[in-house]
Design a protein around this motif. Structure first.
Motif, PDB file in Angstrom:
ATOM      1  N   GLY A  86      58.142  82.457 -12.623  1.00  0.00           N
ATOM      2  CA  GLY A  86      57.792  83.502 -13.591  1.00  0.00           C
ATOM      3  C   GLY A  86      56.334  83.898 -13.413  1.00  0.00           C
ATOM      4  N   GLU A  87      55.606  83.994 -14.518  1.00  0.00           N
ATOM      5  CA  GLU A  87      54.220  84.473 -14.461  1.00  0.00           C
ATOM      6  C   GLU A  87      53.267  83.419 -13.903  1.00  0.00           C
ATOM      7  OE1 GLU A  87      54.510  82.554 -18.494  1.00  0.00           O
ATOM      8  OE2 GLU A  87      55.841  83.543 -17.088  1.00  0.00           O
ATOM      9  N   LEU A  88      53.791  82.194 -13.628  1.00  0.00           N
ATOM     10  CA  LEU A  88      52.916  81.126 -13.131  1.00  0.00           C
ATOM     11  C   LEU A  88      52.813  81.098 -11.605  1.00  0.00           C
ATOM     12  CD1 LEU A  88      54.140  78.227 -15.421  1.00  0.00           C
ATOM     13  CD2 LEU A  88      51.996  79.477 -15.610  1.00  0.00           C
ATOM     14  N   ASP A  89      53.454  82.058 -10.950  1.00  0.00           N
ATOM     15  CA  ASP A  89      53.467  82.070  -9.487  1.00  0.00           C
ATOM     16  C   ASP A  89      52.033  82.010  -8.944  1.00  0.00           C
ATOM     17  OD1 ASP A  89      54.688  82.039  -7.126  1.00  0.00           O
ATOM     18  OD2 ASP A  89      55.221  84.161  -7.049  1.00  0.00           O
ATOM     19  N   GLY A  90      51.761  81.016  -8.104  1.00  0.00           N
ATOM     20  CA  GLY A  90      50.435  80.917  -7.477  1.00  0.00           C
ATOM     21  C   GLY A  90      49.402  80.175  -8.316  1.00  0.00           C
ATOM     22  N   ALA A  91      49.718  79.821  -9.569  1.00  0.00           N
ATOM     23  CA  ALA A  91      48.730  79.124 -10.415  1.00  0.00           C
ATOM     24  C   ALA A  91      48.615  77.663  -9.983  1.00  0.00           C
ATOM     25  CB  ALA A  91      49.162  79.203 -11.879  1.00  0.00           C
ATOM     26  N   PRO A  92      47.390  77.084 -10.061  1.00  0.00           N
ATOM     27  CA  PRO A  92      47.211  75.684  -9.619  1.00  0.00           C
ATOM     28  C   PRO A  92      48.112  74.700 -10.359  1.00  0.00           C
ATOM     29  CG  PRO A  92      45.102  76.708 -10.110  1.00  0.00           C
ATOM     30  CD  PRO A  92      46.145  77.701 -10.479  1.00  0.00           C
ATOM     31  N   VAL A  93      48.529  75.055 -11.586  1.00  0.00           N
ATOM     32  CA  VAL A  93      49.391  74.114 -12.317  1.00  0.00           C
ATOM     33  C   VAL A  93      50.707  73.897 -11.575  1.00  0.00           C
ATOM     34  CG1 VAL A  93      50.297  75.953 -13.815  1.00  0.00           C
ATOM     35  CG2 VAL A  93      50.501  73.589 -14.535  1.00  0.00           C
TER      36      VAL A  93
END
Ligand SMILES: Nc1nc2c(ncn2[C@@H]2O[C@H](COP(=O)(O)OP(=O)(O)OP(=O)(O)O)[C@@H](O)[C@H]2O)c(=O)[nH]1
Ligand SMILES: [Mg+2]
Length: 463
Positions: free
Chosen positions: A220-227
């Protein structure tokens, strides 16, 4: 006060309190949640007119007046895309609802005439039903809440069977050169995470269920986030929890453990808290036939995933505090979905197999004194049952249309009533294709036993 009046008053108070019901539809990816919700809304909207709901008491007795969608509770969450799903089923050719990519909610107001009469009883009454939908992939993160990074890493590595090991070959090759006390290199951790995500996606494609973390499959919107840039760490055998926690913050271990903790507290826990902590009733949908179709390793993998998932709902250990302040789940249904993939005389066998698959969670539910009923159902029936003359014998068969439009006549054979053993897989196995939904007809969607499931889940509230 006359006894009847007292009874009516108590009933009125209880009715007021019970007018709202939150139903959690639980199921792994592709289990049939969106199809179930679409059919549920469609059946109740057509209730009293064209829906076939004879096994739902209020409908059989002619007391169910219908249902309407009303403004949902949480305005920040998208609305369940019922209209889109219903329109796709009515097209020519019809198509299935799309896989779910995010959370959505829906509130239904069901109108009915109460069953018994009394002078304080209204002529009509309403039940508000709150429902929500989400990607099945995210559900598997709930068991991850019970772990810390070390125990999660160990559990993930233990879980990887032979075929999944091959799918993770690139990730494993990278891991061979990474030690917990190395200095963390952002770009490298991102690249290794991508290898891990690639392995998970391949496993999902191959029909495996037990896949964590769920957001790696659908970020979803977390694509590519370090988490989302972590993965289980191998090579931990020579380390103890103490030596690991003494490693500097810049080490690989500390960096990954921090991201894992962030994932738990900022992504999984809020999802659980908002959507799963508070519900009154639950239906657990399982694509048992799909798993039989996929073979022994996938079947075992589904069984493990479901057992862990059900453990994370923690039905038994409700403290007095939580019992007082959160409504206790008082009824649960388990259902084998897509029952229209087998001929009708196999349906009781399918229920037995579902009960065998969920034997452990069922024991815990019994211990927690939560009533459970098992069903086999098809939310949206895509086949018609036939008797045909096959090799000189009358044989039950199914008639439908393949996803690419060819007519299909199939003889799905016998469903095992117990967990299948090696001889079952060697002897028979299962092999059936996917069907296109039946062409649209006026009225509600064709189904199998949606009414029985609804009767168990909401029937007592429509009395
Ligand atoms: N024959 C038949 N197929 C069904 C039925 N319900 C679902 N299916 C099939 O199963 C697929 C998945 O169903 P969904 O309802 O999208 O599953 P889901 O649990 O919402 O899956 P995610 O959104 O990926 O979590 C559909 O696209 C259909 O191919 C049913 O009642 N009968
Ligand atoms: Mg869905």
């Amino acid at each position: 006060m006359p006894q009847d009046l007292t009874r009516d008053l108590i009933d009125l108070i209880e009715r007021g309190r019970d007018r709202q019901l939150r139903l959690a539809v639980t199921g792994l990816s592709r289990a049939g949640k969106t199809a179930f919700l679409t059919s549920l809304v469609d059946q109740l909207r057509h209730a009293g007119l064209e829906a076939r709901l004879d096994l739902l008491g209020a409908s059989r007795e002619g007391r169910l007046l219908g249902a309407q969608r009303v403004a949902q509770q949480d305005l920040g969450v998208p609305r369940f895309p019922f209209d889109q799903a219903r329109a796709a089923l009515a097209e020519s050719p019809p198509s299935w609802p799309k896989p779910t990519k995010g959370i959505s909610e829906l509130r239904l107001k069901i109108r009915y005439r109460p069953g018994s009469q009394g002078w304080l009883r209204p002529d009509t009454a309403e039940l508000t039903l709150d429902l929500f939908d989400y990607p099945g992939e995210w559900l598997l993160d709930l068991p991850l809440l019970e772990h810390d990074f070390l125990s999660w890493s160990r559990a993930q590595i233990d879980d990887v069977g032979l075929s999944r090991r091959d799918m993770l070959a690139d990730w494993r090759a990278e891991m061979a050169t990474l030690a917990p006390d190395d200095d963390a290199d952002e770009a490298r951790l991102a690249a290794i995470s991508e290898h891990y995500a690639k392995g998970l996606r391949a496993a999902r494609e191959a029909g495996f269920s037990n896949l964590q973390p769920g957001r790696f499959l659908l970020p979803g919107e977390l694509d590519g986030a370090p988490v989302l840039q972590f993965f289980p760490l191998t090579g931990l055998n020579d380390w103890t929890p103490e030596t690991l926690s003494a490693l500097p913050d810049t080490s690989v271990y500390a960096t990954l453990a921090k991201r894992f903790g962030y994932y738990q507290s900022h992504i999984v826990r809020p999802f659980y808290r908002q959507h799963f902590r508070r519900f009154d009733r639950q239906i657990v949908l399982v694509d048992v036939l799909g798993a039989l179709n996929a073979g022994p390793e996938r079947f075992e993998d589904l069984s493990q995933a479901l057992t862990r998932l059900m453990q994370s709902f923690n039905y038994g250990s409700r403290s007095l505090f939580s019992r007082l302040f959160t409504p206790r789940i008082d009824r649960l249904a388990i259902a084998a979905t897509k029952a229209d993939h087998v001929t009708p005389e196999q349906h009781t066998r399918l229920v037995s197999l579902l009960e065998a698959l969920l034997a452990e969670p069922l024991k815990n539910l019994k211990y927690a004194n939560i009533p459970v009923k098992a069903f086999s159902l098809a939310a949206i029936r895509a086949t018609e049952a036939r008797e045909v003359n096959h090799q000189g014998r009358t044989t039950p068969a199914l008639k439908g249309t393949s996803l690419t439009g060819e007519p299909l006549l199939s003889f799905p054979g016998e469903v095992p009533t117990h967990l299948p053993d090696a001889s079952f897989w060697a002897r028979q196995g299962f092999d059936f294709g996917a069907y296109r939904p039946l062409p649209a007809t006026p009225g509600a969607l064709p189904h199998i036993r949606m009414d029985a499931a609804l009767d168990w889940l909401i029937g007592d509230k429509l009395r």
